[in-house]
Design a protein around this motif. Structure first.
Motif: not given
Length: 297
Positions: A244-245, A274-275
């Motif tokens: 996601n990043h 995520d993260d």
């Protein structure tokens, strides 16, 4: 310098592949537990097979795990070329699989450049791949034929001048640079990676375990129509995992170009972690491991 302590230890094998001495890292199944087949892990650009250690340690399934260093990376020979070509990776992978896992479809997990190679290979040799987990290997930006003159000129200039990689005074400096590139990387993981991402030079300094020629641009444009023609031949089930990043790909998922690429694959599942950034197998190995285990099963 702190260093991550592996839960499962690997061993090295070397195999002749097209005139090169190819390094293959193997994590054998844990003794006293039933073995559950074999998984092949393919690393990305300017990376090495040991980069998968954190993911291997996060697996609950007792796989035998095989991971080569691509030509010109890690402990695999450098061919002495002034640039590298994608067809060579395809041929190398084909010979390695025939040597290590003959006459059987395989399960592949591949990151970034390795994901590009693995997806192409799955279309070129569709009978050889059963499942494919592609970690952020969505292909490169599409190009136009009119870009060819400038690309060839750039390639000629870079070949004439050559390429160099920065060296470091110690592996602690290498670890510091890795941590700068990825703020999510713990000091212990950075220390572990520095031991495998760098090699001692004759002057006592440390250089990254990759041929500088990898930095020279490919002379040929990325011909997305040819790539998609290969993707249309893929018969394996494919799971694409993105972070996601990720500075590279997360925004690309919402574009028309990605929609068209996705349609080329017969069976595609997309998951977001995520993260995590582009090195999601470093940032969230447990989450990535769970996705892989569920998908392969």
């Amino acid at each position: 310098m702190p260093s991550y302590l592996p839960r499962r230890h690997s061993r090295s094998e070397f195999h002749p592949v097209r005139g090169l001495r190819y390094h293959v890292r193997i994590w054998d199944p844990v003794p006293d537990r039933p073995a559950e087949g074999t998984l092949v892990l393919l690393h990305g650009w300017m990376d090495v097979s040991a980069s998968y250690q954190f993911l291997v340690d996060a697996f609950e399934r007792n796989w035998r795990i095989i991971s080569p260093d691509w030509r010109g990376f890690g402990l695999t020979d450098r061919p002495g070329a002034d640039s590298y070509w994608f067809p060579d990776y395809l041929a190398d992978l084909d010979i390695l699989l025939d040597t290590l896992l003959p006459d059987q479809p395989v399960d592949l997990v591949a990151h970034s450049m390795g994901g590009n190679i693995a997806t192409l290979y799955s279309g070129v040799r569709p009978h050889r791949v059963r499942r494919l987990v592609n970690l952020e290997g969505l292909g490169m930006q599409s190009t136009r034929p009119e870009q060819a003159p400038a690309r060839y000129a750039r390639w000629i200039d870079e070949v004439r001048h050559g390429a160099r990689l920065r060296d470091y005074g110690s592996r602690a400096e290498v670890a510091e640079r890795l941590a700068q590139n990825n703020p999510r990387l713990s000091p212990a993981k950075a220390g572990f990676l520095a031991e495998h991402w760098s090699l001692p030079g004759p002057d006592g300094r440390f250089v990254l375990a990759g041929d500088p020629a990898h930095k020279i641009v490919n002379a040929q444009l990325y011909r997305v129509e040819e790539v998609l023609a290969c993707w249309r031949e893929v018969r394996a089930d494919v799971m694409l995992v993105v972070a996601n990043h990720s500075e590279r790909w997360h925004a690309f998922l919402n574009t028309e170009e990605f929609r068209l690429r996705k349609l080329a694959l017969r069976s595609l599942r997309t998951e977001i972690v995520d993260d995590a950034g582009h090195m999601l197998h470093h940032d969230q190995p447990e989450a990535v491991a769970r996705l892989i285990e569920e998908f392969i099963a």
